[in-house]
Write an enzyme that holds these catalytic residues in place. Structure first.
Site, short mmCIF file in Angstrom:
data_model
loop_
_atom_site.label_atom_id
_atom_site.label_comp_id
_atom_site.label_asym_id
_atom_site.label_seq_id
_atom_site.Cartn_x
_atom_site.Cartn_y
_atom_site.Cartn_z
N GLU A 196 0.78 -1.23 0.00
CA GLU A 196 0.00 0.00 0.00
C GLU A 196 0.82 1.30 0.00
O GLU A 196 0.69 2.13 0.91
CB GLU A 196 -1.00 -0.02 1.16
CG GLU A 196 -2.02 -1.13 0.97
CD GLU A 196 -3.09 -1.18 2.05
OE1 GLU A 196 -2.95 -0.50 3.08
OE2 GLU A 196 -4.08 -1.90 1.84
N GLU A 338 -5.59 -7.58 -1.72
CA GLU A 338 -6.42 -7.42 -0.52
C GLU A 338 -7.77 -6.88 -0.93
O GLU A 338 -7.87 -5.95 -1.74
CB GLU A 338 -5.79 -6.46 0.49
CG GLU A 338 -4.53 -6.96 1.15
CD GLU A 338 -4.02 -5.98 2.21
OE1 GLU A 338 -4.80 -5.09 2.66
OE2 GLU A 338 -2.84 -6.08 2.58
#
Length: 531
Positions: A196, A338
């Site tokens: 991320e 995810e």
């Protein structure tokens, strides 16, 4: 992902007309399960194995190694670690994404939070040694492993791939160590380089990860190339999983200036790959890049697009914009690293259902690893319930049709069979009809499915199927039911989320087994014989 602060874009995507997802179906001659043979590589938008067969990774995240415990969470529970992996595989998760921090790789790193009564084989092992055991056991089940550098330290996530304490050189050297450590072990298929990357600072004073801006201290695309090439120099067979950013500029828009004309299109942390088409990740070894966006629901952050009057019809265009175009234009594979939700609201339930439809069905669909196995993810919960043993059936029921189970026996397992044998018998009076199909066979094992139709006049609730095998044939795993074996008798019990089998309806139970390929005999539906 964990309980964390999300700072998503202030500006929702100015959505074009929603475009329908490209839904693919599994060809008749494709393997019904498994993750292929040998190492994997890419071919257009597909992930393929060493024989060229298409592989779809349908996996799950098991986190903890990136935290202060430095190893998998749930090892403190009463459910042994192998049993947890058994359950993941039996549910249909063929890949395990393993988050870690560089702290867990340091010399002298200590794993904590282990129930030594339940997991005595892990006592005293380093975090890496525990990971080795998980890799080895997952490999025997035909599962694959993706390693995810989740954080530089256990303290938390970072916008950039480096910090003062953990410079880029450490990030790359740790990846090279792991690539060398697992060289030759095709259970471990690749590196998710950094979790991320995202924006920090307010434009024009951006300090976060950008995509294509050319600043080597912030351009995530260029950093991914440096790390990816360093890894491939050590282990050329790995896939390189590259996440997106949140805002391509690496900075946040000034929401106080009243001027929205120059505000940037931002998305989830790691989820914005809108610039990857113009600025692709270029590696020295061809066919190794897999783009890996993240995508979440309102339990994580309430993005503006959830309030669109056309929701959920607006979502395919948003997904197309942020990552789906790479798949639809045959540029590269997508592996959604995810995505998850507590499923507490109907908005989120619709989101998960529509997202799974968007990925497509069968072996040609987009790959994914669901967040997470762990129940202790604060803003999503898990597939496992708080006891780390029973399953959240509401979530599993939505994901189940898209899961392609692993084939037991490790990564040197079977290639798809070119011909399948099948047999069927006439329906007995007012009871049930069976159709058995053998999908695969290899030295020492086979894969098949038993289809049962309730030909009676009333529903069977709960349904249960039993059959017998010759001595020496043993169950490896099963799906679409809770499949167990005692002696030569196999029992497939209805899952709680689909316990009734209506009159005229059918259910198909799949399995893999060790031993000589054998059709089930003496098949019964809830005690009534089928012929």
């Amino acid at each position: 992902m964990h309980v964390r602060k999300w700072l998503a874009g202030a500006v929702a995507l100015a959505a074009a007309a929603a475009t329908a997802a490209v839904l693919t179906t599994q060809p008749a001659n494709a393997a019904a399960g498994g993750t292929g043979t040998g190492y994997l590589h890419t071919n257009g938008n597909k992930i393929v194995d060493s024989t060229g067969a298409t592989v779809r990774l349908t996996g799950i995240n098991w986190f903890g190694m990136e935290t202060d415990n430095k190893t998998f969470h749930g090892l403190w529970s009463s459910n042994p670690w192998k049993s947890q992996l058994d359950t993941m595989a039996s549910l249909g998760y063929n890949t395990l994404r393993v988050p870690f921090s560089d702290d867990a790789l340091k010399a002298g790193a200590t794993a904590t939070g282990i129930n030594d009564f339940v997991n005595p084989d892990l006592v005293g092992l380093s975090p890496l040694a525990i990971l080795d055991k998980v890799v080895a056991y997952a490999g025997t089940k035909g599962m694959r492993i993706i390693l995810d550098r989740h954080r530089p330290t256990a303290a938390g996530q970072t916008a950039l791939w480096y910090t003062t304490a953990v410079p880029e050189s450490t990030w790359i050297s740790d990846w090279k160590m792991l690539a060398q450590h697992y060289a030759g072990n095709s259970t471990v298929i690749g590196a998710d380089l950094h979790n991320e990357p995202h924006a920090e600072g307010t434009n024009p004073a951006a300090t976060g990860a950008c995509w294509g801006c050319g600043d080597t201290t912030r351009d995530w695309r260029l950093a991914a190339e440096r790390a990816g090439n360093a890894i491939l120099a050590v282990q050329p067979n790995w896939l390189i999983f590259v996440e997106g950013v949140s805002c391509p500029s690496g900075g946040l828009s000034n929401v106080w200036d009243g001027d929205t004309s120059n505000d940037e299109d931002c998305g989830w942390w790691g989820g914005n790959l809108s610039k990857a088409g113009d600025f692709p990740v270029r590696l020295d070894v061809a066919n190794r890049v897999v783009y890996s966006p993240h995508e979440y629901a309102t339990s994580v952050y309430h993005q503006a697009w959830f309030d669109d009057p056309s929701y959920p019809a607006n979502m395919p265009a948003i997904w197309d914009h942020y990552f789906g175009y790479l798949y639809k234009q045959n540029i590269a594979p997508i592996m959604m690293g995810e995505f998850g939700t507590t499923l507490a609201s109907n908005v989120d339930k619709v989101w998960l259902q529509e997202l799974m439809k968007y990925t497509g069905t069968g072996v040609n669909g987009m790959s994914f690893t669901y967040w997470s196995w762990n129940p202790n993810s604060g803003d999503t919960g898990g597939i496992a319930n708080d006891d780390w043993t029973t399953i959240n059936q509401a979530k599993q029921a939505i994901l189940q049709p898209y899961l392609i189970p692993p084939v037991g026996g490790g990564t040197t397992g079977p290639s798809p069979s070119t011909s399948a044998s099948s047999s069927s018998g006439p329906a007995p009076t007012g009871a049930c009809k069976i159709t058995y199909t053998q999908d695969n066979a290899w030295q020492g094992g086979f894969q098949g499915q038993v289809k049962i139709q309730n030909t009676g006049g009333a529903a069977v609730n709960p349904w249960q199927i039993t059959w017998t095998w010759p001595s020496g044939v043993t169950l490896v795993n099963g799906w679409n039911a809770t499949v167990t074996q005692s002696g030569t008798t196999v029992t497939a019990a209805a899952p709680s989320y689909s316990s009734a089998l209506a009159a005229g309806a059918s259910v198909t139970v799949g399995f893999t087994a060790n031993g000589t390929a054998s059709a089930p005999a003496a098949v019964k539906l809830s005690g009534v014989a089928c012929s």
